[in-house]
Design a protein around this motif. Structure first.
Motif, PDB file in Angstrom:
ATOM      1  N   THR A 127     -20.499 -55.172 -14.710  1.00 20.16           N
ATOM      2  CA  THR A 127     -20.084 -55.541 -16.061  1.00 20.16           C
ATOM      3  C   THR A 127     -18.924 -56.503 -15.918  1.00 20.16           C
ATOM      4  O   THR A 127     -18.158 -56.430 -14.955  1.00 20.16           O
ATOM      5  CB  THR A 127     -19.655 -54.312 -16.894  1.00 20.16           C
ATOM      6  N   THR A 128     -18.831 -57.422 -16.860  1.00 20.56           N
ATOM      7  CA  THR A 128     -17.768 -58.421 -16.835  1.00 20.56           C
ATOM      8  C   THR A 128     -17.032 -58.340 -18.149  1.00 20.56           C
ATOM      9  O   THR A 128     -17.650 -58.397 -19.209  1.00 20.56           O
ATOM     10  CB  THR A 128     -18.371 -59.834 -16.666  1.00 20.56           C
ATOM     11  N   SER A 129     -15.743 -58.216 -18.103  1.00 18.10           N
ATOM     12  CA  SER A 129     -14.950 -58.095 -19.315  1.00 18.10           C
ATOM     13  C   SER A 129     -15.174 -59.293 -20.222  1.00 18.10           C
ATOM     14  O   SER A 129     -15.142 -60.436 -19.789  1.00 18.10           O
ATOM     15  CB  SER A 129     -13.465 -57.992 -18.978  1.00 18.10           C
ATOM     16  N   ALA A 130     -15.398 -59.012 -21.481  1.00 16.75           N
ATOM     17  CA  ALA A 130     -15.553 -60.076 -22.463  1.00 16.75           C
ATOM     18  C   ALA A 130     -14.227 -60.336 -23.159  1.00 16.75           C
ATOM     19  O   ALA A 130     -14.157 -61.113 -24.096  1.00 16.75           O
ATOM     20  CB  ALA A 130     -16.622 -59.696 -23.464  1.00 16.75           C
ATOM     21  N   GLY A 131     -13.163 -59.650 -22.678  1.00 18.20           N
ATOM     22  CA  GLY A 131     -11.849 -59.835 -23.286  1.00 18.20           C
ATOM     23  C   GLY A 131     -11.810 -59.287 -24.695  1.00 18.20           C
ATOM     24  O   GLY A 131     -12.616 -58.455 -25.083  1.00 18.20           O
ATOM     25  N   SER A 132     -10.884 -59.773 -25.488  1.00 20.66           N
ATOM     26  CA  SER A 132     -10.730 -59.276 -26.852  1.00 20.66           C
ATOM     27  C   SER A 132     -11.770 -59.863 -27.801  1.00 20.66           C
ATOM     28  O   SER A 132     -11.831 -59.484 -28.959  1.00 20.66           O
ATOM     29  CB  SER A 132      -9.321 -59.594 -27.362  1.00 20.66           C
ATOM     30  N   SER A 133     -12.594 -60.772 -27.306  1.00 23.14           N
ATOM     31  CA  SER A 133     -13.595 -61.391 -28.180  1.00 23.14           C
ATOM     32  C   SER A 133     -14.727 -60.430 -28.548  1.00 23.14           C
ATOM     33  O   SER A 133     -15.488 -60.712 -29.459  1.00 23.14           O
ATOM     34  CB  SER A 133     -14.183 -62.636 -27.513  1.00 23.14           C
TER      35      SER A 133
ATOM     36  N   ASN B 254     -38.511 -50.003 -12.332  1.00 21.10           N
ATOM     37  CA  ASN B 254     -37.821 -48.759 -12.000  1.00 21.10           C
ATOM     38  C   ASN B 254     -36.610 -48.989 -11.106  1.00 21.10           C
ATOM     39  O   ASN B 254     -35.755 -48.129 -10.995  1.00 21.10           O
ATOM     40  CB  ASN B 254     -38.782 -47.777 -11.320  1.00 21.10           C
ATOM     41  N   SER B 255     -36.542 -50.127 -10.443  1.00 16.29           N
ATOM     42  CA  SER B 255     -35.406 -50.443  -9.582  1.00 16.29           C
ATOM     43  C   SER B 255     -34.195 -50.754 -10.466  1.00 16.29           C
ATOM     44  O   SER B 255     -34.278 -51.600 -11.367  1.00 16.29           O
ATOM     45  CB  SER B 255     -35.747 -51.649  -8.706  1.00 16.29           C
ATOM     46  N   HIS B 256     -33.090 -50.060 -10.229  1.00 18.18           N
ATOM     47  CA  HIS B 256     -31.926 -50.262 -11.079  1.00 18.18           C
ATOM     48  C   HIS B 256     -30.635 -50.071 -10.304  1.00 18.18           C
ATOM     49  O   HIS B 256     -30.618 -49.484  -9.229  1.00 18.18           O
ATOM     50  CB  HIS B 256     -31.962 -49.306 -12.279  1.00 18.18           C
ATOM     51  N   GLY B 257     -29.564 -50.584 -10.878  1.00 17.86           N
ATOM     52  CA  GLY B 257     -28.218 -50.349 -10.379  1.00 17.86           C
ATOM     53  C   GLY B 257     -27.497 -49.457 -11.368  1.00 17.86           C
ATOM     54  O   GLY B 257     -27.888 -49.360 -12.536  1.00 17.86           O
ATOM     55  N   VAL B 258     -26.469 -48.786 -10.922  1.00 17.06           N
ATOM     56  CA  VAL B 258     -25.680 -47.924 -11.793  1.00 17.06           C
ATOM     57  C   VAL B 258     -24.239 -48.427 -11.760  1.00 17.06           C
ATOM     58  O   VAL B 258     -23.676 -48.636 -10.685  1.00 17.06           O
ATOM     59  CB  VAL B 258     -25.750 -46.444 -11.342  1.00 17.06           C
ATOM     60  N   VAL B 259     -23.668 -48.641 -12.953  1.00 13.71           N
ATOM     61  CA  VAL B 259     -22.282 -49.090 -13.055  1.00 13.71           C
ATOM     62  C   VAL B 259     -21.481 -48.066 -13.846  1.00 13.71           C
ATOM     63  O   VAL B 259     -22.031 -47.347 -14.696  1.00 13.71           O
ATOM     64  CB  VAL B 259     -22.184 -50.485 -13.726  1.00 13.71           C
ATOM     65  N   ALA B 260     -20.193 -47.981 -13.560  1.00 13.91           N
ATOM     66  CA  ALA B 260     -19.308 -47.100 -14.315  1.00 13.91           C
ATOM     67  C   ALA B 260     -19.271 -47.577 -15.759  1.00 13.91           C
ATOM     68  O   ALA B 260     -19.212 -48.780 -16.033  1.00 13.91           O
ATOM     69  CB  ALA B 260     -17.910 -47.115 -13.707  1.00 13.91           C
ATOM     70  N   PHE B 261     -19.327 -46.631 -16.698  1.00 17.19           N
ATOM     71  CA  PHE B 261     -19.393 -46.992 -18.114  1.00 17.19           C
ATOM     72  C   PHE B 261     -18.847 -45.817 -18.920  1.00 17.19           C
ATOM     73  O   PHE B 261     -19.574 -45.080 -19.566  1.00 17.19           O
ATOM     74  CB  PHE B 261     -20.852 -47.289 -18.492  1.00 17.19           C
ATOM     75  N   ASP B 262     -17.545 -45.596 -18.876  1.00 15.39           N
ATOM     76  CA  ASP B 262     -16.896 -44.467 -19.528  1.00 15.39           C
ATOM     77  C   ASP B 262     -16.639 -44.823 -20.990  1.00 15.39           C
ATOM     78  O   ASP B 262     -15.546 -45.248 -21.358  1.00 15.39           O
ATOM     79  CB  ASP B 262     -15.596 -44.124 -18.797  1.00 15.39           C
ATOM     80  N   LYS B 263     -17.678 -44.666 -21.811  1.00 15.03           N
ATOM     81  CA  LYS B 263     -17.616 -45.100 -23.211  1.00 15.03           C
ATOM     82  C   LYS B 263     -18.256 -44.070 -24.124  1.00 15.03           C
ATOM     83  O   LYS B 263     -19.237 -43.427 -23.771  1.00 15.03           O
ATOM     84  CB  LYS B 263     -18.362 -46.424 -23.405  1.00 15.03           C
ATOM     85  N   ALA B 264     -17.711 -43.955 -25.350  1.00 18.08           N
ATOM     86  CA  ALA B 264     -18.360 -43.191 -26.411  1.00 18.08           C
ATOM     87  C   ALA B 264     -19.324 -44.149 -27.101  1.00 18.08           C
ATOM     88  O   ALA B 264     -18.944 -45.257 -27.493  1.00 18.08           O
ATOM     89  CB  ALA B 264     -17.328 -42.669 -27.400  1.00 18.08           C
TER      90      ALA B 264
END
Length: 178
Positions: free
Chosen positions: A50-56, A149-159
């Protein structure tokens, strides 16, 4: 002309059409192979982050980020369409996830199209969710760049409200509102 003559003429016409079609198919397959077109990206050659989109990409109970997929292989490859997505909770438990493909709150969908990735190059998709109502607490996000079915898993601590995500198609540049 007799019925037998009509059947023979129809059979000959069908055989000629089939031969012409097969020849055209061979010619276009040879043309595609000779044009240097990149083949589909293979599992294990793509890294998702994931890449930060900043405050936008924050506002009105909406939040977003860019998904970034990078070709880590040694040859160019192509992806197309939309990433496959699934939320995971603590311990990588599956969470009910509903995904909407198209425009997001923050970006216009470029539509499903092919993106060729040279080695080291990336493609982007805009990922958006809301967090105002009944939410699931995600800890991770599964991303399948090619929808397989091939996938990556990224941290995503979100509600994430109701486990609902919106995502644009892959694009060579980060999607924008324009």
């Amino acid at each position: 002309m007799t019925i037998r003559g009509l059947r023979t003429a129809a059979t000959v016409t069908a055989a000629v059409a089939l031969a012409v079609g097969a020849g055209a198919g061979l010619a276009s397959a040879a043309g595609a192979a000779g044009s240097g077109a990149a083949g589909s990206c293979r599992p294990g050659t793509l890294k998702v982050t994931t890449t930060s989109a900043g405050s936008s990409q924050v506002g009105m109970n909406h939040e977003g980020t860019y998904l970034k997929v990078t070709n880590t292989g040694t040859t160019a490859c192509a992806i197309a369409g939309y990433p496959g997505l699934a939320l995971e909770g603590a311990g990588h438990t599956a969470l009910k996830t509903t995904v909407h493909h198209g425009d997001t709150y923050f970006a216009k969908d470029p539509g499903a199209h092919g993106v060729t990735l040279k080695p080291g190059k990336s493609a982007f998709a805009d990922l958006v969710w809301t967090h105002a109502g009944p939410s699931v607490q995600a800890k991770y996000l599964q991303v399948s760049p090619t929808g397989s079915n091939s996938h990556g898993v990224v941290a995503f601590d979100k509600a994430v409200d109701g486990g609902r995500l919106s995502v644009t198609a892959w694009s060579a540049t980060p999607p924008s509102a324009s």
